[in-house]
Design a protein around this motif. Structure first.
Motif, PDB file in Angstrom:
ATOM      1  N   ARG C  22     -16.697  -1.152 -14.905  1.00 39.67           N
ATOM      2  CA  ARG C  22     -15.676  -0.359 -14.827  1.00 39.67           C
ATOM      3  C   ARG C  22     -14.918  -0.551 -13.442  1.00 39.67           C
ATOM      4  O   ARG C  22     -14.181  -0.247 -12.920  1.00 39.67           O
ATOM      5  CB  ARG C  22     -15.735   1.065 -14.960  1.00 39.67           C
ATOM      6  N   ARG C  30     -13.667  -4.338  -1.715  1.00 34.98           N
ATOM      7  CA  ARG C  30     -13.791  -3.516  -0.320  1.00 34.98           C
ATOM      8  C   ARG C  30     -15.255  -3.023  -0.303  1.00 34.98           C
ATOM      9  O   ARG C  30     -16.064  -2.866   0.569  1.00 34.98           O
ATOM     10  CB  ARG C  30     -13.055  -2.157  -0.598  1.00 34.98           C
ATOM     11  N   GLU C  31     -15.702  -2.672  -1.506  1.00 36.78           N
ATOM     12  CA  GLU C  31     -17.078  -1.936  -1.624  1.00 36.78           C
ATOM     13  C   GLU C  31     -17.995  -3.071  -1.564  1.00 36.78           C
ATOM     14  O   GLU C  31     -19.227  -2.896  -0.995  1.00 36.78           O
ATOM     15  CB  GLU C  31     -17.354  -0.975  -2.493  1.00 36.78           C
ATOM     16  N   HIS C  39      -6.364  -2.368   1.140  1.00 32.92           N
ATOM     17  CA  HIS C  39      -6.309  -0.863   1.156  1.00 32.92           C
ATOM     18  C   HIS C  39      -5.933  -0.038  -0.160  1.00 32.92           C
ATOM     19  O   HIS C  39      -5.274  -0.882  -1.070  1.00 32.92           O
ATOM     20  CB  HIS C  39      -5.257  -0.200   2.201  1.00 32.92           C
ATOM     21  N   VAL C  40      -6.518   1.067  -0.476  1.00 34.80           N
ATOM     22  CA  VAL C  40      -6.095   1.765  -1.424  1.00 34.80           C
ATOM     23  C   VAL C  40      -5.154   3.064  -1.054  1.00 34.80           C
ATOM     24  O   VAL C  40      -5.864   4.025  -0.263  1.00 34.80           O
ATOM     25  CB  VAL C  40      -7.347   2.420  -2.178  1.00 34.80           C
ATOM     26  N   GLY C  41      -4.065   3.103  -1.460  1.00 36.49           N
ATOM     27  CA  GLY C  41      -3.113   4.119  -0.934  1.00 36.49           C
ATOM     28  C   GLY C  41      -2.906   5.148  -2.238  1.00 36.49           C
ATOM     29  O   GLY C  41      -2.159   6.088  -1.912  1.00 36.49           O
ATOM     30  N   CYS C  42      -3.123   4.833  -3.476  1.00 34.03           N
ATOM     31  CA  CYS C  42      -2.626   5.795  -4.343  1.00 34.03           C
ATOM     32  C   CYS C  42      -3.706   5.368  -5.692  1.00 34.03           C
ATOM     33  O   CYS C  42      -4.408   4.628  -5.563  1.00 34.03           O
ATOM     34  CB  CYS C  42      -1.207   5.567  -4.952  1.00 34.03           C
ATOM     35  N   ASP C  43      -3.475   5.973  -6.687  1.00 30.13           N
ATOM     36  CA  ASP C  43      -4.390   6.057  -7.890  1.00 30.13           C
ATOM     37  C   ASP C  43      -3.343   5.898  -9.124  1.00 30.13           C
ATOM     38  O   ASP C  43      -3.872   6.079 -10.246  1.00 30.13           O
ATOM     39  CB  ASP C  43      -5.256   7.235  -7.931  1.00 30.13           C
ATOM     40  N   THR C  44      -2.201   5.354  -8.988  1.00 34.62           N
ATOM     41  CA  THR C  44      -1.256   5.206 -10.067  1.00 34.62           C
ATOM     42  C   THR C  44      -0.568   4.118 -10.062  1.00 34.62           C
ATOM     43  O   THR C  44       0.347   3.797 -10.530  1.00 34.62           O
ATOM     44  CB  THR C  44      -0.162   6.423 -10.204  1.00 34.62           C
ATOM     45  N   GLN C  46       1.162   2.383  -7.682  1.00 36.02           N
ATOM     46  CA  GLN C  46       2.623   2.694  -7.187  1.00 36.02           C
ATOM     47  C   GLN C  46       2.820   2.110  -5.697  1.00 36.02           C
ATOM     48  O   GLN C  46       3.869   1.401  -5.299  1.00 36.02           O
ATOM     49  CB  GLN C  46       3.005   4.274  -7.092  1.00 36.02           C
ATOM     50  N   CYS C  47       1.749   2.155  -5.080  1.00 36.21           N
ATOM     51  CA  CYS C  47       1.959   1.944  -3.593  1.00 36.21           C
ATOM     52  C   CYS C  47       2.239   0.647  -3.159  1.00 36.21           C
ATOM     53  O   CYS C  47       2.443   0.295  -2.031  1.00 36.21           O
ATOM     54  CB  CYS C  47       1.012   2.889  -2.465  1.00 36.21           C
ATOM     55  N   PHE C 103      -1.063   0.582   7.492  1.00 42.48           N
ATOM     56  CA  PHE C 103      -2.261   0.745   6.510  1.00 42.48           C
ATOM     57  C   PHE C 103      -1.511   0.002   5.180  1.00 42.48           C
ATOM     58  O   PHE C 103      -2.361  -0.337   4.350  1.00 42.48           O
ATOM     59  CB  PHE C 103      -2.295   2.198   6.233  1.00 42.48           C
ATOM     60  N   GLU C 132      10.105  -3.281  -3.864  1.00 44.99           N
ATOM     61  CA  GLU C 132      10.122  -1.710  -4.449  1.00 44.99           C
ATOM     62  C   GLU C 132       8.675  -1.446  -4.925  1.00 44.99           C
ATOM     63  O   GLU C 132       8.587  -0.303  -4.900  1.00 44.99           O
ATOM     64  CB  GLU C 132      11.089  -2.163  -5.620  1.00 44.99           C
ATOM     65  N   ILE C 135       5.230   0.626  -0.959  1.00 50.02           N
ATOM     66  CA  ILE C 135       5.507   1.950  -0.197  1.00 50.02           C
ATOM     67  C   ILE C 135       5.197   1.944   1.254  1.00 50.02           C
ATOM     68  O   ILE C 135       3.855   1.734   1.517  1.00 50.02           O
ATOM     69  CB  ILE C 135       5.038   3.229  -0.785  1.00 50.02           C
ATOM     70  N   ARG C 137       5.530   4.329   4.748  1.00 46.76           N
ATOM     71  CA  ARG C 137       5.949   5.676   4.828  1.00 46.76           C
ATOM     72  C   ARG C 137       6.184   5.793   6.551  1.00 46.76           C
ATOM     73  O   ARG C 137       6.998   6.674   7.087  1.00 46.76           O
ATOM     74  CB  ARG C 137       4.843   6.704   4.885  1.00 46.76           C
TER      75      ARG C 137
END
Lengths: 193, 793, 157
Positions: C22, C30-31, C39-44, C46-47, C103, C132, C135, C137
Motif C-alpha cells: 500500500r 520520503r520514508e 513534500h506532502v501538503g494534503c491527502d486529497t 489537490q496541493c 514547502f 492550477e 497550491i 499559500r
C-alpha cells in the motif's frame, strides 16, 4: 440532512413487499452488502463495504424497525460506523402505494453523518450516490418484478451470510433485513451528499 | 546601491540566501527529521461536536502489531500535567475576568469539537499507529452542540462548557459610550450595516508536525516542532503543561512551511509527543495530515457585527458604534482572547478623525475548533467593518468614495485615537494619491461603460487601512492583560576570523530573515553578506525570543539586532582607541572601518574581532576579550503601516463569475530593507485577502457540528488562475520610534484587501452589501435580486 | 503486513527496496529513500507539493503506488540541479522570488519544468492555468508566474 425519493416498480404491492422482505434479493440489490446478523427481536447488525470517492470503509450497522404495517409501510432507524471513516445515523419512513398494476415506493430519510464522511465526503461524491441508488433500484426492480423464487433467481446460492433463523415471535427476520437495506441506502445517500 | 554605498545593504533587493536549500530539496522541515529508534503517534479524534466520553476501550488497539501504548486523558491526569492556556486575560465591562475553562491536552471526560483530541496511539510505524487508532473504541454519549457564532449566547443554546453561562467568555468594551451616543444625536445621517467576517482556515502548505525526544541519561527533553516561536512553546510546555523544567526542555523549530499565525500557538499534539517520548522511552513523531489540519489547526476571524456610523451634513464622521460577537471556538487558545479586543477594537478609528468611538465585543464559545490569530488577527476584521461602512456612507450620501475618505483623513501626527492608540506618523493622502494614479481612477467611468457595452458589470472599490503591528510595548501589553513580555532579543557574535553569527528570537517561515537580517547587519557593521549567518529557531542556541507574528520581525527583532550591533561598535571603538592610543571619542565607525578622526589610522572590524579574541595587546583592565553582544529591545509603541488598496472587478452577470481585472496596493511600511521580499509579502497577503473575500469560508453543519469544508476540495484555496498580477507601490513615512524606521509588512495585504474587493463587487452589481466570500453563486443571486421586479416578493 | 520488493530508477540511480504494497510513491521516496525534498501538503491530491517526474511526466506522487512505479525513471527535486548548477527553472524561481516558505516549491518547480516541456513559450494565462494543481499559500503566485515565464525562456536558450 433530509432527503426523499420515489420509485415506481412494475409489480403488485404484495410482491414488492415480499421482495422487500426477501433477504437474498435485498442482499443482492444492496451494493457491497456482505452480511446480516440478527442480534435480537428488535436489533440487527449488518456489514457493508462502501467505496465512495476517497472514503472506503466497511460499515457495521445497527438497525431497528418500528411502525410495521404490512404491506404498506414501516419506519427504520439505523446507525452505522465505519471506523476512521466516521459514522452515519438516521431513520427512514418507507411506504408502498398501489398505482394500477404498479407499486410506488416512497421514502423519507432524515440522517446525519460524522467524521471523515462529513469532512471529505460532503460534496465530492454526489454523483456516486445517485449511481449507487440507481444501481440498487435497478437491481431491486428487476429482482422483484419477475415471478421467480429467490432460489431459482440466485442459484447457485452463495454461502448465506444472513442468519435466517425464523423467530418464534416478534418481527420476521426478512422484515429486519429489508429495514437494513433502507438504512444502508440512507447511509450511502448521506455519504454522497 | 544603498545610502551607505553597500550594494547588499538597506534598500537592496538582494536574492535570498535561504533559496538554495529550498530549491534543491534540501530544506529541513520537521517531518524531514527522523530520530534513531523513532516511533509514531496517531491521534484518535472526536467525530462528534459535543459528547461525554463514557469510556475508552483500547484493548483491541493494544493487541495490534507494533503498538507500544495508547494514552488517554486519564493518563495525562495521572501524570498531573496541566493544560493549554490563553496568554492574555481580558476583563469584561463589569470588571470580571474572562471565563477560561480547562483545556487538557487529551480530553478527560468531554469532547467539545469535531477533531478534539481523545487518545493517542504510539506504534512502531505510522501506518501501524493509524490502523490501531481505528481500533480504539470510544463510547460517546452525544450531547447537543452549538456552532453558530450569532446564536451561541442566545437563551436555550447548548452550553459548550457547563460552567460558562450563555457561552459567554467575556463582554468587553472600549471607547467613550456617552460621547458616542451624543455624536449620534447630532448626526445628519446615520449609516448602519450588519456584516459577517467569515471564518477562515489558515492552511499553511506544511501541515503541523512534532518529534518529541527524551534523553534519560541527562533528563533532557527535545521537541522539534512546526513553530513560529519556539521559546514561547518551551515556556508554556514547561510552566503550564509541566512536562519539564525550562532548562531541561529544548525546542527546535527548523524550516517551517508557512504559519500565518496558526503556528504561533501551542497545541496538544506537540505536548503529547514530548510527554509520550519519556513514557515509551523512544522518540515520538507525529505529522498531521491535511484532514487533521482542517479539524485541529486554530481557525481565524469569525465575527458577526452590527455597526453604525454618525455623519454630519458635509460627510464628516462624528461617531462610530460597533457591536461584535466573536467566536472563540471550543476552548480559549494561546492568544485568542486578545484578537477580537486589543487587536480589533483599537483599530476602529482607521485613517479617520472620528472623534467618538464605542465598541462592544461579546466573545462566545462554540463547538468548533479554537479560533485564534490568523494573518492580520483582528485588524482585518476592523478594517473590513470600517471600510465597508465608509463605502456605504459614500453611497448613501452620494459622495465619491475617495473624496469622502480624504475629507476625514487624519493629518496631524502624533494622533491619539479615541480607541487607545497613538499613531506616530503617516501620510494617508500620499498613498491615496498614488493608488488613484496607478489604478487610473479618473478613467474608470470609461472602462465601466466599455464593459457595459460587452454586457459585463464593472466595479471599483477602495480600502484605506491602517494597522498596528510590531507587537508590542510590553508595558502597554501588560496593562491590557498580556501574560508575557513582547520584546525581542538578539545576539551578534563575531568569530575570530571576522565573520558573524546573528542569533534572533524571531523565526522565519517564509519571510526571508536569513537575508533581510543579514542585510541589516551588513549595512550597519560593514560586513559582507556572505560572512553573516542568521540563526533562529532553537532554544539551545538562541538566548530568548518571542517569535514571529504581528509583523514584528523587522521593527522589533530587527531593532534588537541593531541594538546588539551598536554594542559591538561601542566595544570596537574602545578596542581601537586603545590600540591606536587615541580617545574613544575620536574613533569613528563607518562601513566596517574604525578610524581615528582626522588621521589615516584605521582598523577594520574584522581586525578588531581578531584582536578581541587574540588579546595579546588588549585593554584587559577595561574590557573583556571577545566580540559578542546581547541585546533585548522592547518597543516604545506599536508601528502603524497604512495604505490604500483599490480593486477593480468585472462580473459576468450570466454566471456571477467575478474577475479581478486590476488590484492596486500602495503601502507605507516606513523604510524598506529588501523591496523584493516586501513586495512578496504584500502579494501573499493580498492573495489571502482576496481568498477571504472571494473564495474561502469555513462551514460547520449547524445541526451536527460537523466540519463540512474539511478538505481542499470543499475549502476553496486561491489558485494561480484565481488571481491577477498585482500593481504594487510604496510611499514612505519612517517609523519615529525604532532605530530602523521600519513598520512591518507581513499582514498588510490581508488586512487591506478584503474590503476593497467587496466594495468593488457591490459597486459593480449596484447593491449595498454582500457577505464574504463573493462566490459566483452569491454574486449571481445578488444580480438576480436587483433584476427581480419588487412585485414578485 | 507483507512487503514487496520494488525497483526503479531515481534521479539516475537504480534503487531496490522493500515496502508494503500500500506504500505510496511519495512515502517510498520520503520514508524509504529519505529523499525528503518531495513534500506532502494534503491527502486529497489537490496541493501538488508532491509532484515528481515519472518517465518524464509530472505526477502527484501521493496518487501513485510505489509498486505502480516499478521499473520507471523518477526525477525528484533533488535530481534537477546538475553538477551543482541550478536548473534554469530553479534559478528563475530564485531570481524572481518565486518562493517564500519553500514547502510548495519542489512540486511547483517540477510542475513548471513539465509545463515548459508542453508549452515552451507560455504566456501568463497559460502558466496560471497550468499551475492550477499546485497550491502556494505564501506568494500569491505573482512571482511564481514571473519565474516560470523567465525559466521557460532560459530553458529555450
Amino acid at each position: 440532512m433530509d432527503m426523499s425519493g420515489e420509485y415506481r416498480i412494475p409489480a403488485p404491492r404484495e410482491r414488492v413487499w415480499a421482495a422487500l422482505n426477501d433477504p437474498e434479493i435485498l442482499r443482492q440489490a444492496i451494493p457491497g452488502c456482505e452480511s446480516v446478523t440478527k442480534t435480537s427481536d428488535t436489533d440487527m447488525e449488518a456489514a457493508v463495504t462502501a467505496a465512495v470517492g476517497p472514503v472506503k470503509a466497511r460499515f457495521k450497522g445497527k438497525v431497528t424497525l418500528s411502525d410495521i404495517n404490512p404491506p404498506e409501510s414501516y419506519t427504520i432507524t439505523g446507525e452505522g460506523t465505519g471506523g476512521a471513516a466516521g459514522f452515519a445515523k438516521g431513520s427512514a419512513q418507507v411506504s408502498l402505494r398501489e398505482d394500477g398494476a404498479d407499486t410506488v415506493m416512497t421514502y423519507v430519510v432524515k440522517a446525519n453523518v460524522g467524521g471523515k464522511l462529513a469532512q471529505i465526503g460532503s460534496r465530492l461524491i454526489d454523483g456516486t450516490a445517485k449511481k449507487m441508488a440507481d444501481e440498487f433500484f435497478t437491481r431491486f426492480v428487476a429482482l422483484s418484478s419477475v415471478e421467480t423464487t429467490t432460489e431459482a433467481a440466485t442459484a447457485p446460492a452463495p454461502t448465506p451470510a444472513v442468519a435466517l433463523a425464523e423467530p418464534s415471535r416478534g418481527i420476521p427476520t426478512a422484515v429486519w433485513i429489508s429495514g437494513l437495506v433502507v438504512a444502508v441506502l440512507a447511509v450511502l445517500y448521506l455519504m454522497n451528499r | 546601491m544603498t545610502a551607505t554605498g553597500n550594494a547588499e545593504g538597506f534598500g537592496a533587493s538582494v536574492k535570498r540566501k535561504e533559496d538554495q536549500r529550498f530549491l534543491t530539496g534540501k530544506g529541513n522541515y520537521t517531518d524531514d527529521i527522523n530520530r534513531r529508534g523513532q516511533s509514531y503517534a496517531h491521534f484518535v479524534r472526536s467525530p462528534h461536536a459535543h459528547a461525554r466520553i463514557r469510556g475508552i476501550d483500547a484493548s483491541a488497539a493494544l493487541a495490534m502489531p507494533g503498538v507500544l501504548t495508547v494514552l488517554t486523558g486519564q493518563d495525562v491526569a495521572a501524570d498531573k500535567l496541566g493544560g493549554l492556556i490563553c496568554g492574555w486575560t481580558i476583563h469584561s465591562k463589569d470588571g470580571s475576568p474572562m471565563k477560561a475553562p480547562a483545556h487538557p491536552i487529551l480530553a478527560l471526560d468531554e469532547v467539545r469539537f469535531v477533531g478534539d483530541h481523545v487518545a493517542v496511539v504510539i506504534a512502531e510505524t505510522a501506518s501501524q499507529a493509524k490502523d490501531a487508532a481505528e481500533a480504539v473504541a470510544v463510547d460517546y454519549d452525544v450531547l447537543p452542540a452549538v456552532v453558530s457564532t450569532a446564536d451561541a449566547a442566545k437563551p436555550g443554546s447548548p452550553l459548550v462548557h457547563a460552567d460558562v453561562p450563555s457561552n459567554l467568555c467575556y463582554q468587553w468594551e472600549l471607547g467613550d459610550k456617552a460621547a458616542t451616543e451624543a455624536a449620534f444625536k447630532n448626526a445628519a445621517h446615520i449609516v448602519s450595516l450588519d456584516l459577517v467576517n467569515n471564518r477562515l482556515i489558515p492552511n499553511p502548505m506544511e501541515p503541523r508536525a512534532a518529534v518529541g525526544d527524551y534523553d534519560s541519561g541527562t533528563g533532557t527533553f527535545t521537541l522539534f516542532t512546526t513553530s513560529q516561536n519556539p521559546h514561547l512553546a518551551r515556556l508554556v510546555l514547561s510552566a503550564f503543561v509541566g512536562i519539564a523544567p525550562e532548562h531541561k526542555l529544548r525546542v527546535v523549530a527548523p524550516d517551517v512551511g508557512g504559519g500565518f499565525g496558526s503556528k504561533i500557538f501551542i497545541y496538544s499534539e506537540e505536548a503529547v509527543c514530548v510527554w509520550a517520548a519519556k513514557k515509551v522511552d523512544r522518540p515520538v513523531k507525529w505529522t498531521s495530515d491535511r484532514s487533521e489540519a482542517f479539524l485541529s489547526d486554530a481557525h481565524g476571524r469569525d465575527h458577526v457585527s452590527h455597526a453604525e456610523l454618525a455623519v454630519d451634513a458635509e460627510g464628516r464622521f462624528l461617531g462610530l458604534h460597533v457591536r461584535t460577537t466573536a467566536a472563540m471556538g471550543a476552548y480559549l487558545h494561546t492568544f485568542s482572547a486578545a484578537v477580537p479586543t486589543y487587536l480589533y477594537g483599537t483599530l476602529l478609528a482607521g485613517q479617520y478623525t472620528t472623534p467618538a468611538i464605542y465598541v462592544e465585543v461579546d466573545a462566545v464559545f462554540t463547538n468548533t475548533a479554537p479560533v485564534d490569530a490568523y494573518r492580520g488577527a483582528g485588524r482585518p476584521e476592523a478594517t473590513y467593518l470600517l471600510e465597508r461602512i465608509v463605502e456605504c456612507a459614500a453611497r448613501d450620501l452620494g459622495k465619491d468614495p475617495a473624496e469622502l475618505r480624504r475629507l476625514n483623513f487624519i493629518r496631524k501626527f502624533p494622533y491619539a485615537t479615541p480607541v487607545a492608540l497613538e499613531y506616530d506618523v503617516g501620510d494617508f493622502d500620499a498613498s491615496m494619491d498614488r493608488a488613484l494614479e496607478l489604478a487610473e481612477y479618473s478613467t474608470f467611468p470609461a472602462r465601466k461603460a466599455e464593459a457595459a457595452r460587452r454586457g459585463k458589470l464593472r466595479g471599483i472599490g477602495f480600502s484605506a487601512y491602517i494597522e498596528a503591528c510590531g507587537l508590542a510595548p510590553s508595558r502597554v501589553a501588560g496593562a491590557l492583560g498580556a501574560g508575557v513580555g513582547l520584546f525581542e532579543s538578539a545576539q551578534v557574535r563575531f568569530n575570530p576570523t571576522g565573520n558573524v553569527q546573528v542569533f534572533t528570537g524571531c523565526h522565519s517561515h517564509g519571510q526571508g530573515h536569513e537575508t533581510t537580517y543579514a542585510q541589516l547587519v551588513s549595512e550597519h557593521l560593514g560586513v559582507s553578506l556572505d560572512n553573516i549567518e542568521i540563526i533562529h529557531g532553537d532554544t539551545a542556541q538562541v538566548q530568548y525570543g518571542l517569535g514571529t507574528y504581528g509583523s514584528r520581525s523587522g521593527s522589533v527583532g530587527g531593532s534588537a539586532i541593531i541594538k546588539a550591533a551598536d554594542k559591538i561598535i561601542a566595544k570596537g571603538r574602545k578596542i581601537v582607541a586603545y590600540r591606536m592610543e587615541a580617545s574613544v571619542d575620536d574613533i569613528e565607525f563607518k562601513a566596517g572601518v574604525f578610524k581615528v578622526a582626522g588621521t589615516d589610522k584605521q582598523m577594520t572590524i574584522a581586525e578588531v574581532a581578531f584582536n578581541a579574541y587574540v588579546p595579546h595587546n588588549y585593554p584587559l583592565e577595561e574590557l573583556e576579550p571577545g566580540l559578542d553582544e546581547n541585546a533585548f529591545y522592547d518597543p516604545q509603541n506599536f508601528t502603524f503601516p497604512s495604505g490604500t488598496h483599490i480593486c477593480e472587478v468585472e462580473i459576468d452577470p450570466e454566471t456571477g463569475v467575478t474577475q479581478i481585472v486590476k488590484f492596486t496596493a500602495v503601502d507605507d511600511f516606513g523604510r524598506i530593507i529588501n523591496p523584493m521580499i516586501v513586495h512578496g509579502q504584500v502579494h501573499g497577503g493580498i492573495a489571502q485577502g482576496i481568498g477571504q473575500a472571494m473564495l474561502e469560508g469555513c462551514h460547520y453543519d449547524e445541526e451536527t457540528g460537523q466540519l463540512i469544508t474539511g478538505s481542499f476540495m470543499d475549502y476553496c484555496m486561491p489558485r494561480a488562475d484565481d488571481l491577477p498580477n498585482f500593481t504594487i507601490d510604496a510611499t514612505e513615512t519612517a517609523c519615529t520610534h525604532n532605530p530602523i524606521g521600519v513598520k512591518g509588512c507581513g499582514e498588510a495585504g490581508a488586512i487591506g484587501s478584503p474590503p476593497a474587493v467587496i466594495n468593488a463587487v457591490t459597486d459593480a452589481i449596484g447593491i449595498r452589501h454582500m457577505d464574504m466570500p463573493a462566490t459566483p453563486e452569491r454574486v449571481w443571486r445578488a444580480i438576480q435580486s436587483t433584476r427581480l421586479p419588487r412585485a414578485a416578493e | 503486513m507483507s512487503s514487496i520488493t520494488i525497483s526503479m530508477s531515481v534521479n539516475g540511480k537504480a534503487v531496490t527496496a522493500a515496502a508494503e504494497p500500500r506504500t505510496l510513491l511519495v512515502e517510498f521516496l520520503r520514508e524509504t529513500l529519505k529523499l525528503t525534498g518531495t513534500h506532502v501538503g494534503c491527502d486529497t491530491s489537490q496541493c501538488g507539493a508532491c509532484v515528481v517526474h515519472v518517465d518524464g511526466k509530472s505526477v502527484k506522487s501521493c496518487t501513485m503506488l510505489a509498486a505502480t512505479a516499478e521499473g520507471a525513471a523518477i526525477t525528484t527535486i533533488e535530481g534537477l540541479a546538475k553538477d551543482g548548477e541550478l536548473h534554469p527553472m530553479q534559478a528563475a524561481f530564485r531570481e524572481h522570488h518565486g518562493l517564500q516558505c519553500g514547502f510548495c516549491t519542489p512540486g511547483m518547480v517540477m510542475s513548471a519544468v513539465d509545463l515548459v516541456s508542453r508549452h515552451p513559450n507560455p504566456d501568463e494565462h497559460t502558466v496560471r492555468e497550468q499551475l492550477e494543481g499546485n497550491i502556494c499559500r505564501c506568494t500569491g503566485y505573482h512571482n511564481i508566474v514571473k519565474a516560470v515565464i523567465a525559466g521557460a525562456a532560459a530553458m529555450r536558450s
